[in-house]
Design a protein around this motif. Structure first.
Motif, PDB file in Angstrom:
ATOM      1  N   LEU A  36       0.832  -1.200   0.000  1.00 34.48           N
ATOM      2  CA  LEU A  36       0.000   0.000   0.000  1.00 34.48           C
ATOM      3  C   LEU A  36       0.867   1.250   0.000  1.00 34.48           C
ATOM      4  O   LEU A  36       0.595   2.215  -0.733  1.00 34.48           O
ATOM      5  CB  LEU A  36      -0.924   0.003   1.214  1.00 34.48           C
ATOM      6  CG  LEU A  36      -1.854   1.224   1.315  1.00 34.48           C
ATOM      7  CD1 LEU A  36      -2.833   1.247   0.143  1.00 34.48           C
ATOM      8  CD2 LEU A  36      -2.620   1.220   2.628  1.00 34.48           C
ATOM      9  N   GLY A  93       2.395   1.609  -3.375  1.00 35.37           N
ATOM     10  CA  GLY A  93       1.366   2.074  -4.304  1.00 35.37           C
ATOM     11  C   GLY A  93       1.059   3.547  -4.145  1.00 35.37           C
ATOM     12  O   GLY A  93       0.901   4.274  -5.134  1.00 35.37           O
ATOM     13  N   LEU A  94       0.960   4.006  -2.889  1.00 35.50           N
ATOM     14  CA  LEU A  94       0.718   5.425  -2.642  1.00 35.50           C
ATOM     15  C   LEU A  94       1.853   6.282  -3.188  1.00 35.50           C
ATOM     16  O   LEU A  94       1.617   7.326  -3.819  1.00 35.50           O
ATOM     17  CB  LEU A  94       0.560   5.670  -1.136  1.00 35.50           C
ATOM     18  CG  LEU A  94      -0.772   5.242  -0.506  1.00 35.50           C
ATOM     19  CD1 LEU A  94      -0.687   5.317   1.011  1.00 35.50           C
ATOM     20  CD2 LEU A  94      -1.915   6.117  -1.009  1.00 35.50           C
ATOM     21  N   VAL A 120      -4.859   8.407  -7.211  1.00 34.52           N
ATOM     22  CA  VAL A 120      -3.972   7.834  -6.205  1.00 34.52           C
ATOM     23  C   VAL A 120      -4.590   6.630  -5.504  1.00 34.52           C
ATOM     24  O   VAL A 120      -3.944   5.586  -5.343  1.00 34.52           O
ATOM     25  CB  VAL A 120      -3.568   8.911  -5.177  1.00 34.52           C
ATOM     26  CG1 VAL A 120      -2.829   8.281  -3.993  1.00 34.52           C
ATOM     27  CG2 VAL A 120      -2.692   9.969  -5.833  1.00 34.52           C
ATOM     28  N   SER A 162      -3.193   2.798  -5.776  1.00 34.20           N
ATOM     29  CA  SER A 162      -2.634   2.264  -4.533  1.00 34.20           C
ATOM     30  C   SER A 162      -3.269   0.931  -4.170  1.00 34.20           C
ATOM     31  O   SER A 162      -2.571  -0.016  -3.782  1.00 34.20           O
ATOM     32  CB  SER A 162      -2.843   3.267  -3.392  1.00 34.20           C
ATOM     33  OG  SER A 162      -2.251   4.509  -3.693  1.00 34.20           O
TER      34      SER A 162
END
Length: 254
Positions: free
Chosen positions: A114, A117-118, A159, A163
């Motif tokens: 996560l 991904g962010l 986003v 994410s």
């Protein structure tokens, strides 16, 4: 009271307690987020670097809306490890010891993917999409005038989906571990998976070609990474199965 009904009520009570703990931690984290939301918003405004434009509030509620969205997003990200741990504690009694250890190891991977991904979505996907749309605006001889709510709405629409898409390898690894998926199935359904991922990308991204591509391409790459991860897990499973068969044959001969 029948034992079966009593067991069900105990599980429901345990789930209720854990949900209360999750909501309480989420609430406390959101309170912290309210105090640092202004700093977070100022940091988020710095992307893309070097951009010069003024934010505008087109509604008295725009600032409140942005503050709440940033606060909730912050609280959800920070609370994620605790939430996953509580869910693991809930299902733990129904798992064998080996399964308990295996599932617990997935929590750090979920959190790590996560964060990755962010970072990718915020530092790569969003700036490229934002610069493209800004160039298109200027090319049409228009003055870029951004509302703060629309700016963050555009950011979050890129986003957040990207994410979450980074959790795909972890999900595939988990399903492969459970023997629900394997590389052969993933290879067989690749073209259908590509089609579905492209459709998903068009649904979760803003209605423009560049945004569709910015979301679809990472999804397709993540699918291929998932196939590779599944292959590694599957090979380990085959090796373990062969070892069990060998041990069983040796015991039978002995």
């Amino acid at each position: 009271m029948p034992e079966k009904l009593q067991a069900i009520l105990q599980h429901i009570g345990d789930l209720r307690r854990r949900l209360i703990w999750i909501i309480a931690v989420l609430f406390l984290t959101a309170i912290i987020g309210l105090f640092i939301s202004q700093q977070l918003i100022a940091y988020l405004r710095s992307v893309p670097p070097g951009s010069t434009f003024e934010w505008n509030a087109f509604s008295p509620w725009d600032v409140i809306k942005v503050y709440m969205n940033v606060t909730i997003l912050f609280a959800c990200v920070i609370t994620l490890p605790f939430t996953l741990f509580q869910l693991w504690k809930f299902v733990k009694p129904g798992l064998r010891k080996k399964e308990q250890q295996a599932t617990l190891r997935y929590i750090p991977f979920v959190c790590l993917m996560l964060i990755v991904g962010l970072a990718f979505a915020y530092l790569v996907v969003f700036p490229m999409a934002f610069k493209f749309t800004t160039r298109m605006t200027v090319s049409m001889h228009l003055i870029p005038t951004y509302g703060v709510s629309q700016y963050f709405g555009f950011m979050f629409s890129l986003v957040i989906p990207v994410s979450l898409a980074f959790e795909l390898p972890v999900l595939v690894m988990f399903l492969t571990k459970l023997r629900i998926l394997n590389p052969k199935k993933l290879h067989k359904f690749r073209r259908y998976a590509y089609f579905i991922l492209v459709i998903v990308a068009t649904m979760i991204s803003p209605p423009e070609l560049i945004s569709h591509l910015m979301v679809a391409i990472p999804l397709l790459i993540l699918y291929e990474i998932s196939v590779g991860v599944s292959s590694i897990v599957y090979r380990k499973q085959l090796t373990a199965d062969q070892q069990l068969e060998t041990d069983a044959d040796e015991q039978h001969i002995a």
